[in-house]
Scaffold this active site. Sequence first.
Site, PDB file in Angstrom:
ATOM      1  N   LYS A  56      21.822  25.802  -6.040  1.00 16.64           N
ATOM      2  CA  LYS A  56      20.432  26.048  -6.477  1.00 16.64           C
ATOM      3  C   LYS A  56      20.067  25.853  -7.782  1.00 16.64           C
ATOM      4  CE  LYS A  56      19.932  28.462  -1.894  1.00 16.64           C
ATOM      5  NZ  LYS A  56      19.730  29.806  -1.007  1.00 16.64           N
ATOM      6  N   GLN A 110      19.730  35.981  -2.189  1.00 18.93           N
ATOM      7  CA  GLN A 110      20.633  35.097  -1.313  1.00 18.93           C
ATOM      8  C   GLN A 110      20.977  36.118  -0.174  1.00 18.93           C
ATOM      9  OE1 GLN A 110      20.988  31.874  -1.392  1.00 18.93           O
ATOM     10  NE2 GLN A 110      22.567  31.684   0.160  1.00 18.93           N
ATOM     11  N   ASP A 137      11.516  31.484  -0.451  1.00 19.94           N
ATOM     12  CA  ASP A 137      12.204  31.244   0.786  1.00 19.94           C
ATOM     13  C   ASP A 137      11.279  31.105   2.006  1.00 19.94           C
ATOM     14  OD1 ASP A 137      15.117  31.038   0.688  1.00 19.94           O
ATOM     15  OD2 ASP A 137      15.218  33.072   0.542  1.00 19.94           O
TER      16      ASP A 137
HETATM   17  N1  GUN Z   1      21.634  32.396   2.919  1.00 21.43           N
HETATM   18  C1  GUN Z   1      21.807  31.068   3.331  1.00 21.43           C
HETATM   19  N2  GUN Z   1      20.768  30.227   3.569  1.00 21.43           N
HETATM   20  C2  GUN Z   1      19.738  30.935   2.666  1.00 21.43           C
HETATM   21  C3  GUN Z   1      18.477  30.608   2.371  1.00 21.43           C
HETATM   22  O1  GUN Z   1      18.004  29.320   2.717  1.00 21.43           O
HETATM   23  N3  GUN Z   1      17.928  31.627   1.484  1.00 21.43           N
HETATM   24  C4  GUN Z   1      18.384  32.831   1.113  1.00 21.43           C
HETATM   25  N4  GUN Z   1      17.806  33.655   0.608  1.00 21.43           N
HETATM   26  N5  GUN Z   1      19.727  33.224   1.710  1.00 21.43           N
HETATM   27  C5  GUN Z   1      20.111  32.138   2.204  1.00 21.43           C
END
Ligand code: GUN
Length: 293
Positions: free
Chosen positions: A54, A98, A121
Site C-alpha cells: 500500500k 491494518q 477502507d
Molecule cells: N487486512 C487484510 N485486508 C485488509 C484491508 O483491505 N484493509 C485492512 N484495514 N486490513 C486488511
Amino acid sequence: MSAQLIDGKAVAAAVHERVRTAVAARTAAGRRAPALATVLVGADPASEIYVRNKRLTCEKVGVRSVPMHFAADIGETELLAAVDALNADEDIDGILVQLPLPAHIDAIRVTERIRADKDVDGFHPYNIGRLAQRLPVLRPCTPYGVIELLKSAGETFKGKRAVVVGASNHVGRPMMLELMLAGATATCCHRFTADVAGEVARADIVVAAVGKPRMVQGDWIKPGATVIDIGINRLPDGKLCGDVDFDAARERAAFITPVPGGVGPMTVAMLMQNTLTACVAREGAAAEATRNR
Ligand code: GUN
C-alpha cells in the site's frame, strides 16, 4: 470453451493512472497531495507485506504515505489515542488500520473510531450504511474493485443473476450491496445455505469470497458465466490458489480472474481512489464551512 482472463494488474494500473493524473493536477494547481496514514500493529508477516504494498503504491500515484508502526503489545487506549490524533490532523485524508489486530484489541472499536470521512477502507458503519442506501461515499475497496473488474469485462449487471459465496462483513456483504447497486439480482451463500452448488449453477456472475481453497467447483459454473475469485489461499506446497477450481471453471466460464493477478491488485488501487475521494470531499466540506462562516 476456455474463458478469457480478466487482468487485474492491467485494470489496477488504469486506476493508478487515473489517480496519479488527478493528484498531479492538484499539486500543479498548488493544492496539497492526498495523504494516507497506514497503521500497522505488531509483526504479522502477511500484514507487513500488504502494508508495504500500500505504501509503495502511494508513492507511485503521488499520494503522501504516513506510515505508523506500533508494537504488538500496544494498549487499546494508546491505539485509540493514535487514531484520535490522525482524525484531528487536517493534513491526513485517509486512515487505514491494518487488520487483523492482536487479540487484546477490539478491532470493531478501533474501526469505528476512525472518522467516517477518513475511512478509506470503507469499513465504518456509516460508509456501509451509505452503500446500503444506494448513496455510496467511501466504498469497501475489494467489492468496489470487483465492480471495476466486471465493468472492464463489459458486464452490464441489469437482469443478471449474481451469486456471492461468502458473507463476511468486509467482503461478502458489501459485495452484495455493490452488485445490487449495479442492478444485478444478487444471492448470498453462507454457512447455512442448503445448496451452494445449485445457487452457483444459476448465476451469470459468480463472486467467490469464502477463504476455502478451490471450494467452488468447475462443474457448478453455468456455461458463459463470469467468475471472480477473491480468495487467496496458501497451499501446503507454498503455492497460492483461489476459492475457485480455476482449471475446471475456466472450461465453462466466459470470463474469469486468475489468482494471483486478479482481484488482489484492485484492492490497493481502490484504496488510492478512496484516498483521493476523501481528500477532495474534505476539501469541499472545508470550503463550504468557510463560506457559511
Ligand atoms: N487486512 C487484510 N485486508 C485488509 C484491508 O483491505 N484493509 C485492512 N484495514 N486490513 C486488511
